[in-house]
Design an enzyme around this catalytic site. Structure first.
Site, PDB file in Angstrom:
ATOM      1  N   PHE A   1       0.865  -1.177   0.000  1.00 50.73           N
ATOM      2  CA  PHE A   1       0.000   0.000   0.000  1.00 50.73           C
ATOM      3  C   PHE A   1       0.903   1.229   0.000  1.00 50.73           C
ATOM      4  O   PHE A   1       1.893   1.273   0.739  1.00 50.73           O
ATOM      5  CB  PHE A   1      -0.889  -0.019   1.247  1.00 50.73           C
ATOM      6  CG  PHE A   1      -1.932   1.054   1.267  1.00 50.73           C
ATOM      7  CD1 PHE A   1      -3.067   0.948   0.477  1.00 50.73           C
ATOM      8  CD2 PHE A   1      -1.783   2.174   2.068  1.00 50.73           C
ATOM      9  CE1 PHE A   1      -4.035   1.942   0.484  1.00 50.73           C
ATOM     10  CE2 PHE A   1      -2.743   3.177   2.091  1.00 50.73           C
ATOM     11  CZ  PHE A   1      -3.877   3.058   1.291  1.00 50.73           C
TER      12      PHE A   1
ATOM     13  N   ASP B   1       2.378  -5.956   8.151  1.00 48.45           N
ATOM     14  CA  ASP B   1       1.157  -5.160   8.081  1.00 48.45           C
ATOM     15  C   ASP B   1      -0.010  -6.138   7.933  1.00 48.45           C
ATOM     16  O   ASP B   1      -0.106  -6.856   6.930  1.00 48.45           O
ATOM     17  CB  ASP B   1       1.235  -4.207   6.879  1.00 48.45           C
ATOM     18  CG  ASP B   1       0.027  -3.284   6.775  1.00 48.45           C
ATOM     19  OD1 ASP B   1      -1.068  -3.681   7.211  1.00 48.45           O
ATOM     20  OD2 ASP B   1       0.178  -2.173   6.234  1.00 48.45           O
TER      21      ASP B   1
ATOM     22  N   TYR C   1     -10.672  -1.073  11.302  1.00 46.63           N
ATOM     23  CA  TYR C   1     -11.947  -0.676  10.691  1.00 46.63           C
ATOM     24  C   TYR C   1     -12.353  -1.560   9.515  1.00 46.63           C
ATOM     25  O   TYR C   1     -13.385  -1.318   8.894  1.00 46.63           O
ATOM     26  CB  TYR C   1     -11.913   0.792  10.245  1.00 46.63           C
ATOM     27  CG  TYR C   1     -10.696   1.210   9.450  1.00 46.63           C
ATOM     28  CD1 TYR C   1     -10.579   0.910   8.103  1.00 46.63           C
ATOM     29  CD2 TYR C   1      -9.670   1.922  10.061  1.00 46.63           C
ATOM     30  CE1 TYR C   1      -9.466   1.298   7.379  1.00 46.63           C
ATOM     31  CE2 TYR C   1      -8.551   2.320   9.348  1.00 46.63           C
ATOM     32  CZ  TYR C   1      -8.456   2.009   8.008  1.00 46.63           C
ATOM     33  OH  TYR C   1      -7.344   2.391   7.290  1.00 46.63           O
ATOM     34  N   LYS C   2     -11.570  -2.576   9.203  1.00 49.27           N
ATOM     35  CA  LYS C   2     -11.941  -3.495   8.126  1.00 49.27           C
ATOM     36  C   LYS C   2     -12.657  -4.704   8.731  1.00 49.27           C
ATOM     37  O   LYS C   2     -13.820  -4.613   9.122  1.00 49.27           O
ATOM     38  CB  LYS C   2     -10.707  -3.892   7.326  1.00 49.27           C
ATOM     39  CG  LYS C   2      -9.976  -2.715   6.667  1.00 49.27           C
ATOM     40  CD  LYS C   2      -8.803  -3.184   5.838  1.00 49.27           C
ATOM     41  CE  LYS C   2      -7.889  -2.043   5.413  1.00 49.27           C
ATOM     42  NZ  LYS C   2      -8.545  -1.025   4.583  1.00 49.27           N
TER      43      LYS C   2
ATOM     44  N   ARG D   1     -12.934  -4.873  -6.657  1.00 48.91           N
ATOM     45  CA  ARG D   1     -12.596  -5.619  -5.441  1.00 48.91           C
ATOM     46  C   ARG D   1     -13.874  -5.968  -4.678  1.00 48.91           C
ATOM     47  O   ARG D   1     -14.753  -5.132  -4.492  1.00 48.91           O
ATOM     48  CB  ARG D   1     -11.697  -4.796  -4.512  1.00 48.91           C
ATOM     49  CG  ARG D   1     -10.299  -4.575  -4.984  1.00 48.91           C
ATOM     50  CD  ARG D   1      -9.396  -4.112  -3.837  1.00 48.91           C
ATOM     51  NE  ARG D   1     -10.062  -3.187  -2.922  1.00 48.91           N
ATOM     52  CZ  ARG D   1      -9.557  -2.776  -1.762  1.00 48.91           C
ATOM     53  NH1 ARG D   1      -8.382  -3.224  -1.364  1.00 48.91           N
ATOM     54  NH2 ARG D   1     -10.206  -1.922  -0.998  1.00 48.91           N
TER      55      ARG D   1
END
Length: 394
Positions: free
Chosen positions: A126, A195, A220-221, A369
């Site tokens: 990312f 990560d 938050y995922k 996605r």
């Protein structure tokens, strides 16, 4: 009803996690974007109201002690720990993922010591992780070397100080081999930093089992902590007394209320703290974690693989041949909890999907996605999403 719709009904009837869906605030929309923002657990609004009205509104500053605000970062860290395979006392919650990546990577270089002048970073990471790795390299006087995860074993040397890798690729959903890569980093005498943003809450991680040194992740995922909820930092117990944070603060001081001019780091996970915790979002996260009561991460992983298998089966049946290409590995050992499809007009296709009640997301230039959160996504959702996709592309 089609054969696949019947199969979805049968799979849903045997789903041991199906009852968990009722613990979330959901509607008729098929929500397949939990790999960006998890759905709202139903218990959160009431808990946040209590925090605001009673703990803040009535108790005010007394809540730092009486409501447990001061110890929340470690307490909530201990609740996340089983979901990533860590014993208690090694995770602290607070700050953003970006801040924790920086703390972890600079801390890793300092643990590695002098004589190791190179940092390896996942070349497909990312973007922010890459930016931070570059900053950490400049700050510590090291050279940054981007490599593909599969190339890490050959790239390691006695020059390697630290290695920053993603457990699951955010674009493709590829699951990287954390056990073997961590072992290779350790054998080379370097320090591993992982990560976990796209794996925590979706599949077993095994931080302690595999000897990971440091790790960071968002909440938050798949942990459903809410937009911008605080991230977490894991420091392996055996390294905590050597962890030298580049962001020391009064919260991580051995005597935080002593207000001394000299810095003395606290012991344990507290050493990863910096400043005053964001209590509102932190306690919303704590409430969100209640949905994990009675749930094993192994059961979540089993359902995740079944969901993604079924989605790929439905896509193959409903979508005209040649219109999409799966970027997500077919092998379970290499797949996270999302499916990425390459599609030439992906942006417009996702817009139409959302209009028709199927929410995924679009990554430029041509990737659709779809994230599968096993706690609230069912097999009928999967069949409907693929069927609508096929209708749009047909």
């Amino acid at each position: 009803m089609s054969d696949l719709a019947l199969k979805a009904r049968e799979l849903d009837s045997g789903d041991q996690l199906a009852d968990k869906r009722a613990e979330f605030v959901l509607d008729e929309v098929v929500y397949l974007d939990g790999n960006s923002l998890g759905a709202l657990p139903a218990a959160v609004p009431g808990r946040v109201e209590d925090v605001v009205r009673r703990q803040w509104g009535e108790l005010r500053i007394r809540s730092w002690d009486e409501s447990g605000w001061w110890t929340a970062p470690e307490r909530i860290g201990d609740r996340i720990a089983p979901l990533v395979g860590a014993a208690a006392g090694q995770i602290v919650v607070g700050d953003s993922t970006s801040v924790n990546v920086f703390k972890a990577l600079v801390g890793a270089v300092r643990i590695a010591g002098e004589g190791r002048d190179e940092i390896l970073v996942d070349a497909t990471t990312f973007p922010t992780d890459g930016y931070l790795a570059g900053s950490a390299a400049r700050m510590t006087g090291r050279t940054l070397r981007p490599v593909l995860p599969a190339q890490v074993p050959d790239a390691l040397s006695d020059r390697t100080a630290a290695v920053l890798l993603n457990h699951v690729d955010y674009r493709t959903g590829r699951l990287h081999d954390l056990p073997s890569l961590t072992a290779a980093v350790r054998a080379a005498g370097a320090v591993s930093v992982w990560d976990l943003c796209h794996s925590a809450g979706a599949l077993p991680v095994g931080l302690d089992e595999h000897g990971v040194d440091l790790a960071v992740g968002c909440t938050y995922k798949y942990l459903n902590g809410g937009p911008g909820s605080p991230a977490y930092l894991y420091v392996r117990g055996g390294l905590q007394d050597r962890f030298d944070s580049p962001l020391p603060g009064w919260n991580s001081h051995a005597e935080p209320f002593g207000m001394r001019g000299d810095y003395e780091p606290a012991t344990g996970a507290v050493r990863g703290r910096v400043g005053t915790p964001d209590i509102l979002s932190m306690l919303a996260l704590e409430a969100a974690l209640d949905v994990w009561e009675g749930v094993s991460i192994e059961a979540v992983r089993a359902k995740s693989l079944s969901l993604t298998d079924f989605f790929l089966e439905c896509v193959a049946e409903y979508v005209p041949e040649g219109r999409v290409e799966s970027l997500t590995p077919a092998r379970h050992e290499e797949r996270g909890s999302q499916v990425a499809l390459r599609c030439s007009d992906a942006g417009e296709v996702m817009r139409q999907l959302v209009e028709r009640g199927v929410v995924g997301d679009f990554r430029r230039p041509d990737v659709l996605r779809f994230g599968f959160t096993p706690l609230y996504v069912g097999f009928a959702d999967v069949e409907r999403a693929a069927r609508v996709l096929g209708e749009i592309l047909g």
